[in-house]
Design an enzyme around this catalytic site. Structure first.
Site, short mmCIF file in Angstrom:
data_model
loop_
_atom_site.label_atom_id
_atom_site.label_comp_id
_atom_site.label_asym_id
_atom_site.label_seq_id
_atom_site.Cartn_x
_atom_site.Cartn_y
_atom_site.Cartn_z
N GLY A 146 -17.40 26.84 -76.34
CA GLY A 146 -17.26 25.52 -76.42
C GLY A 146 -17.11 25.34 -74.86
O GLY A 146 -17.86 24.60 -74.69
N ARG A 181 -18.02 28.92 -68.90
CA ARG A 181 -18.69 30.23 -70.36
C ARG A 181 -20.70 30.26 -70.48
O ARG A 181 -20.57 31.56 -70.49
CB ARG A 181 -18.20 30.11 -71.38
N ARG A 209 -23.12 15.58 -68.80
CA ARG A 209 -21.90 15.01 -69.37
C ARG A 209 -20.87 16.30 -68.29
O ARG A 209 -19.90 17.03 -68.44
CB ARG A 209 -21.31 14.26 -70.56
N ARG A 243 -21.69 30.35 -82.75
CA ARG A 243 -20.84 30.05 -82.07
C ARG A 243 -19.60 31.38 -81.03
O ARG A 243 -19.77 32.28 -82.05
CB ARG A 243 -19.42 29.14 -82.56
N GLY A 291 -16.12 32.09 -79.07
CA GLY A 291 -15.33 31.15 -78.38
C GLY A 291 -14.13 32.14 -78.35
O GLY A 291 -14.08 33.47 -78.96
N SER A 292 -12.75 31.51 -78.98
CA SER A 292 -11.63 31.84 -78.75
C SER A 292 -11.04 31.38 -80.48
O SER A 292 -11.66 30.57 -81.29
CB SER A 292 -10.56 31.25 -78.19
N ASP A 308 -4.87 34.64 -78.42
CA ASP A 308 -3.59 34.16 -78.49
C ASP A 308 -3.23 34.40 -80.09
O ASP A 308 -4.00 34.00 -80.77
CB ASP A 308 -3.36 32.17 -77.70
N ARG A 313 -10.38 33.14 -70.59
CA ARG A 313 -10.93 33.05 -71.77
C ARG A 313 -12.20 32.98 -71.16
O ARG A 313 -13.52 32.88 -71.91
CB ARG A 313 -10.32 31.99 -72.53
#
Length: 235
Positions: free
Chosen positions: A20, A24, A43, A87, A89-90, A204, A217
């Protein structure tokens, strides 16, 4: 080149690792790739292509939420010929037996988002990982002694969801955790016939209140990253 990705037609490898956070993506390129180059930065959604274990691989951020995830994934597939997206990620855990920093292989994903309904004429279709890719990641983890858990996840539209019934419902149905993107990625993969997998680290815990910092993260979770890269070059 598209409105959101200022790369040349052949700048991306056939496999793209997608976190995300664009920082990273930069961390992965700087710490794991050889001979890498930045290929997009519109961006500040950074993307890089390089070599991992001698194989070409790309990495690019996808932002937060299903609309952002699927915007970038759509352009990667439709305009740049990407065939496989993993993907990383968290995840917020929703089971007591899931611990902080556990690695989760997302077998399938439910969602409260209406975006997937637009892909399936209003019907609620199952969204699942590409099984050979899932099987490869599982096998690599076992061989490397990396403990992983495989199961269903839930992709919510709201990070701060006011529905007090959501987490108890996820716990009741055995859902391992909640993120904001997997269901969107898997639905897009079904639509376009590409391979997709989500490998997530518990950042989390929705039941205990434990959480990691934003810096953790962004800069850690290395076992997840290495598993994703090794899956990418051996699938």
């Amino acid at each position: 080149m598209t409105a959101h990705i200022n790369a040349n037609a052949d700048d991306f490898a056939s496999t793209v690792i997608m976190p995300g956070d664009p920082l990273r993506a930069k961390f992965i390129a700087e710490n794991y790739f050889m001979d890498y180059q930045e290929v997009t930065n519109v961006r500040n959604m950074l993307g890089y292509t390089g070599f991992y274990l001698g194989q070409p691989v790309s990495v690019m951020g996808h932002g937060m939420g299903i609309p952002s995830m699927t915007l970038y994934a759509h352009e990667l597939v439709h305009d740049f010929g990407v065939k496989r997206i993993i993907r990383v990620g968290s995840l917020g855990a929703t089971q007591q037996n899931i611990k902080m920093r556990d690695i989760i292989l997302a077998v399938a994903a439910g969602t409260d988002s209406v975006t997937n309904l637009k892909r399936s004429s209003g019907y609620s279709m199952a969204t699942s990982a590409h099984f050979p890719l899932l099987q490869k990641a599982w096998s690599l983890a076992q061989n490397a002694g990396i403990e992983v858990k495989a199961g269903n996840v839930f992709s919510g539209d709201l990070y701060y969801d006011p529905d007090d019934n959501l987490i108890p419902a996820l716990e009741k149905f055995g859902v391992l955790g909640v993120d904001m993107e997997v269901a969107g990625l898997y639905a897009l993969a079904h639509q376009f016939g590409i391979e997709a997998l989500a490998i997530l680290t518990v950042s989390d815990h929705c039941l205990t209140g434990e959480e990691t910092t934003a810096e953790e993260r962004q800069l850690t979770f290395n076992s997840m990253i290495e598993l994703a890269l090794n899956t990418a070059v051996t699938a």
